[in-house]
Structure formats: structure tokens, C-alpha cells
Design an enzyme around this catalytic site. Sequence first.
Site, PDB file in Angstrom:
ATOM      1  N   LYS A   1      72.404  47.365   5.996  1.00 10.68           N
ATOM      2  CA  LYS A   1      72.202  48.842   6.664  1.00 10.68           C
ATOM      3  C   LYS A   1      71.586  48.522   8.085  1.00 10.68           C
ATOM      4  O   LYS A   1      70.480  48.253   8.135  1.00 10.68           O
ATOM      5  CB  LYS A   1      71.449  49.738   6.082  1.00 10.68           C
TER       6      LYS A   1
ATOM      7  N   GLU B   1      58.999  42.794   6.768  1.00 13.45           N
ATOM      8  CA  GLU B   1      58.288  42.362   8.124  1.00 13.45           C
ATOM      9  C   GLU B   1      57.961  43.852   8.674  1.00 13.45           C
ATOM     10  O   GLU B   1      58.867  44.237   9.082  1.00 13.45           O
ATOM     11  CB  GLU B   1      59.501  41.375   8.627  1.00 13.45           C
TER      12      GLU B   1
ATOM     13  N   CYS C   1      57.319  44.065  17.312  1.00 16.45           N
ATOM     14  CA  CYS C   1      56.282  44.322  16.303  1.00 16.45           C
ATOM     15  C   CYS C   1      55.052  43.542  16.334  1.00 16.45           C
ATOM     16  O   CYS C   1      53.776  43.776  16.027  1.00 16.45           O
ATOM     17  CB  CYS C   1      57.118  44.045  14.882  1.00 16.45           C
TER      18      CYS C   1
ATOM     19  N   GLU D   1      49.937  51.171  16.157  1.00 14.25           N
ATOM     20  CA  GLU D   1      51.191  50.504  16.798  1.00 14.25           C
ATOM     21  C   GLU D   1      52.069  51.507  18.003  1.00 14.25           C
ATOM     22  O   GLU D   1      52.656  52.375  17.331  1.00 14.25           O
ATOM     23  CB  GLU D   1      52.296  49.893  15.711  1.00 14.25           C
TER      24      GLU D   1
END
Length: 535
Positions: A226, A302, A336, A433
Site C-alpha cells: 500500500k 520503522e 524520521c 517529532e
Amino acid sequence: MAARRISTMLSRSLSLASPASSFGRRYGFGRGMQRFSTAAVLEEPITPSVDINYTKLFINGQFVDSASGKTFPTLDPRTGEVIAHVAEGDKEDINRAVSAARKAFDEGPWPKMSAYERSRIMLRFADLVEKNIKELSQLETWDNGKPFQQALTAELPMFVRLFHYYAGWADKIHGLTVPADGPHHVQTLHEPIGVAGQIIPWNFPLLMFAWKVGPALACGNTIVLKSAEQTPLTALYVAKLFHEAGLPDGVLNIVSGYGPTAGAALASHMDVDKIAFTGSTETGKIILELAAQSNLKPVTLELGGKSPFIICEDADIDKAVELAHFALFFNQGQCCCAGSRTFVHEKIHDEFIAKAKARALRRTVGDPFKKEIEQGPQIDSEQFQKVLGYIKSGIDSNATLECGGERFGSKGYFIQPTVFSNVQDDMLIAQDEIFGPVQSILKFKDIDEVIRRANATRYGLAAGVFTSSIDTANTLSRGLRAGTVWVNCFDVFDAGIPFGGYKMSGIGREKGVYSLNNYLQVKAVVTPLKNPAWL
């Protein structure tokens, strides 16, 4: 191009013995434009010279409409305007794709094909990508907003390198012969796990495709992938190239759609043998729960990060400023592993802030198709507003706004390169983040203090260290609880280097030999020996 080391294309590696060569100069980016000039934004955006030919789902070797007939728009982040309407897959489409992948695994030629032949198909695919590298780079920039030069000269060559790497592994996967205590022959078989479900993010659409698809195919699995709803176009394009390369029908299936529908259906599907996800920690928790509640499929995650970048008192300040700038602002800050907590020793702190501010003010922002541009737009309105919200939080928390902090231009999702000083550990901008062009600078006194503070986070994806002392580098690299520690460099992503996180930054490793373990089952086969000559 193929001869160039990938790490020198995507990383910012600095020799302490030689003058710094900026990432900007390496890619031909300008250095002398005026502060936050909006000229590039206000001009009519460049129209890419690439056609949008693939907007349907790719299932069982065919491009097909979604079962519902629904589509969704994918937008140009430079303007917010529609690029194309793409088929919107949901649960029924995931079922169709999983059925195709299951049949291809159980009955098709792929797992039964020799590993050498599988590797040849992967190499043919990599060759086709190289032939179409300009078109794919344009699509990646158009759909994502990243600088075209970055896509063309760094990310697409690395994509090709990753498939060369995994093609090389295909015929080198083997088990062991194990000595037994009695008269038995014992061997282990490394078998493909089956149907792999994979969900990739929007910040590096093609690279994340390679990180997932490469090892899964090398091990002989079939795949349902996806793509991110924000960036569906390049995955569909390369699916067509895989088909041209001779990949059997049903081995790779691409479903574009949304997380709560298509993503959830894939993660919870009872006939999917493994799920791999890259994205936020919050969504990763949901994926893990869905996998557990269905068939307890193994999961690779991850996830997010809040990586410390530690600049020691012995650092060359000019080099440190440039590397810290790259570590945070690369890819619009949408990494990230971005070095989003810049820890600077108190002895060089004030000088560093002045130079970091000056570097941010020189950063060129605008249409990413322009060669001189370093920073394009954020991915979409949601991310744009989220980043601006964190900037407001920093101001409200009494961090010092050195520069930036506002929208850039009047159209699209551009944000000024932003630098905060006087940042404290308990501020949201030092904890969460942000995933945007916001640099937070913190002061520290000694190594023990900075290790403690750097580790005081729920994340543990990566870290950076800048020092001229090997002893300091060794102390920090062993003390920091992170999956990757870059010393005097950052974002070095060679194909063989494993990547993954500690704590809430994920489960498992991607890239390198370690990634193969994600897609293999180990079987022990024990056979009696009659009158063996030796044991």
C-alpha cells in the site's frame, strides 16, 4: 552515475582535515539568494515534462479500477492543485490483491524459480529504472515536493543500487548443517515467509519501496504494497517496469488508498504472512495491534525519531554548522532520523547560533524543479499546519526564535527555514517529532550530561556526533541509545548499512543482510543416520 558512491550522494560526510564542501554546492544549489526570497514561489511553477499514465491499482499483473470505482486526488504541494485522480483501494481491493499474491506464492513460478533467475529479473528491473530515471525523478518531485536534483542525482541512483544489492543476495541465501549429539543429520532451511504486506510513507516514496520490496523479492516472497495516499504515482510507475522486466503476475501488487481502510485491511488480513510498515509511532502501534488480533503475523516497524546531533567543544564550527543544517533541513525536515535536537557545547554555543542562523537565512526555498532550490514545500496542508503549530508552541514556550517561523510565500505548503535557540528539554519542540524545517538548539556542559539528555526520549532511531576526538566519538557512540550513530557525517544510507531504531522508533532492521531475516522462516530438518562413519 552508477560508479559514484551512494553515501556521497545522499550523505553529508565531512573530513576534519579538509575544508567543508557544502551539500548545496554538491548539487549546484545557489548560495547567494536574498533572505527567504519569494520570487521562486510567486512565479508560475514549472510544469514537468512527464505524463501521468498509471493511476489504477496494480493487481495480478494488470492495472485495474478499484472495486468501488472511487478515486482520490493526489496534489501538487507547490500549489495545492490536483495532479491526477488515483484509484482508491479499500478492503475489497486488498482482498483481491492478497488472493493474487497468495496464488502466485502457492502455485506460481516465483518461489519455485531458481534464485539466480529471480536475481536476473530484479537486475532487469533496475536497468529499466535507470532508463526511465528522469521521468521517475520528475514524478517523485511533482507528487512529493522534494528538490528535483535530489531525486535525480541521489534518490533514484540509490533506488537502483538497492535493487542491485538485493538481486545479489537472492542466490546467496542458504541454511546451515548443524552437528547433533546423536546419529542424526540436521540442516536448516531458510524459506520465504509467504505473502508480505508492506505499507510505505510519503517522505521517500521510491526509496521506501526499495527498502521493502527488494529484500522480500530476493527471499522469494510475494507482495501486497500500500502506497501513501499523498504520493501514489511512482509506485504505480515502477510496478509497470517490474512487469516489463518479467516479474510473474501476482508477485507484486500495488494498492493506493487510505490507512484506515486499505492499510487496516492489509495489516489485519488473515492470509498475509508478514507486515512491514514505515511511518509514525502512533500508526505503528495500530499496525502491531491489528497484526496481533488477526493471525499474529510478524511485524517490522520503522517509526519516528527525535535524533540528537551533538557538537562537541573541539568541533570545527563552520563544518559543524553546515552538517547540522543538513541533518535537520534535508528533505524539508521530513526525515524520521532528522537531527532535530542540536546539542552544542557551551564554549562554542553563541558562535554556533549566529552561524546557524546565517546559514538558515541563506537557504533557498521555492519551486523544487529549479536547480538552485534547496527546499521545496511540505507534503500537504495537514503537515504544513502541524509544523506551524509546533513553531507557535516554541514561541509560546519562550524559546528564542532566531529566524523564520512563518509561511513562505502565499501559495502551496512552503515554510521558512526556522531556527530556535534557548530550547529546553521539556519543550514540545524538543520532545515531539516535528517533521519540518525547524532546528532546535540546546546547550550542554559535558559528555555525561549530554548522553543523559540525548537518551531522555521515547525515541531511539539515530544520532549524530561531531568531534575531532576518537575517544569522545567512541564514548558517545556507545552511550547513545540509537539504532544508528553517525560520526562526523549524517544520513549515510548505503545499501548494506542496517537501519532501524531502539525504543519507540521501531522493531527490526531494514537494509543490509539484517533485512533478509524479516522475510524468511527458519526450518530445522532432522534425519536419522544409519551407521554413520562420523558424527
